[in-house]
Scaffold this active site. Sequence first.
Site, PDB file in Angstrom:
ATOM      1  N   LYS A 157      -5.543 -53.962 -83.032  1.00  9.04           N
ATOM      2  CA  LYS A 157      -6.292 -54.925 -83.849  1.00  9.04           C
ATOM      3  C   LYS A 157      -5.543 -56.254 -83.999  1.00  9.04           C
ATOM      4  O   LYS A 157      -5.072 -56.623 -85.078  1.00  9.04           O
ATOM      5  CB  LYS A 157      -6.584 -54.342 -85.241  1.00  9.04           C
ATOM      6  CG  LYS A 157      -7.141 -52.934 -85.194  1.00  9.04           C
ATOM      7  CD  LYS A 157      -8.590 -52.893 -85.594  1.00  9.04           C
ATOM      8  CE  LYS A 157      -9.342 -51.712 -85.066  1.00  9.04           C
ATOM      9  NZ  LYS A 157      -9.046 -50.411 -85.493  1.00  9.04           N
ATOM     10  N   ASP A 215     -18.236 -48.840 -75.093  1.00 12.56           N
ATOM     11  CA  ASP A 215     -18.091 -47.785 -76.091  1.00 12.56           C
ATOM     12  C   ASP A 215     -19.442 -47.749 -76.823  1.00 12.56           C
ATOM     13  O   ASP A 215     -19.864 -48.751 -77.383  1.00 12.56           O
ATOM     14  CB  ASP A 215     -16.899 -48.188 -76.955  1.00 12.56           C
ATOM     15  CG  ASP A 215     -16.961 -47.732 -78.385  1.00 12.56           C
ATOM     16  OD1 ASP A 215     -17.852 -46.945 -78.743  1.00 12.56           O
ATOM     17  OD2 ASP A 215     -16.094 -48.179 -79.163  1.00 12.56           O
TER      18      ASP A 215
END
Length: 362
Positions: A157, A215
């Site tokens: 992240k 995804d």
Amino acid sequence: MQALVLVGGEGTRLRPLTLTQPKPALTLVDRPFIRFMLDWLARHGVDDVIMACGFRAELLRERLGEGGGDRPRVRYLEEPEPLGTAGPIRFAADQLDDRFLALNGDILTDLDLTALIRQHEERGALGTLALYPVPDVAGYGVVRHREDGEITEFVEKPDLGDVDTNEINAGAYVLERSVIDRIPPDRAVSIEREIFPRLVGHGLYGLRLEGYWMDIGTPERYLQASWDILERRVDTDLGSQLDRGGPLIGDGARVDSEAMLRAPAFVASGAEIEAGTQVGPRAVIGRESVVAAEAAITGSVLLAGCRVGRGAQVTGAIVGAGAEIGAGAEIAPGTVIGEGARIAATARLEAGARIDPAGAIG
Ligand code: GTP
């Protein structure tokens, strides 16, 4: 080649669909999503698959079976409690070969696993990660590496100012068995956060692969993946059956000659589309679903056995199996309707609404 596929997550971002079905068993266009993964694995020489399951292993086994024949053999391992993304590898230790693939179970992709395995062998690596370039790395784990592929750093992240690469960890790895010893037993362990960073400098490599990778874990991406299959942006055997992008109509589906079907669209077997409807562009109508006269389904997926009443409008939504939408109802973009829910005639659902399974509105 053997593959361990992680399918034990709760799939919270795909609720309410995942309240009644495990994410890998959810139908994507015409089959349980995970079948696309199995077909992809089989194309790269995988013949033995271990599904690392959490809750609802039984439902997945019922939908997928044990494989075999010209398909990979499939086994199911049920964790007593969620073990994260590395714990399941440790839990499956007795069943794993000297070299195996480990994969997140929610990716639709056609990346070249054969090239990944080849590089792994050439470098004599301990682990090799598929890396995929994305335009926006926010929310993904970013990987830095040298020119020969040796990984130097993981950035989970990342802050935007901090990123000088667009290559993310694509959730597909080749691992040597010795990696298992580095995973602490009997607790949840994250492979990205706890194991890979410790392997940096000890034979951990990456390979950037071009192709399709998605995804499917959010409603937006689930829908996008459906269109990408129908529009053949990803290499699948279903896509290859599509006749130059025209609508695909399954056996025994009844489509009235006065219905307007606009590609890309898929109408599964046994579905019924009445006169004056508009289906597509971008629509999937599941098995045995019925779309009544004058209704419009665009940018949406109806799973199996749905009923859409006369004149209803469904736009940019996912409608769970067996749900009913009353005549004249309007379903706005981003809506996700749980299995068996009922939406009353003329109801208006706001954008992004989530309707519980078997819940009733109106
Ligand atoms: P969200 O709840 O929507 O974030 O989805 P998720 O539960 O699937 O989590 P995430 O997308 O981060 O998981 C990545 C992959 O790892 C998915 O294929 C999950 O099924 C799998 N996974 C996550 N946690 C576990 C676990 O504890 N055990 C196993 N076996 N698989 C897991």
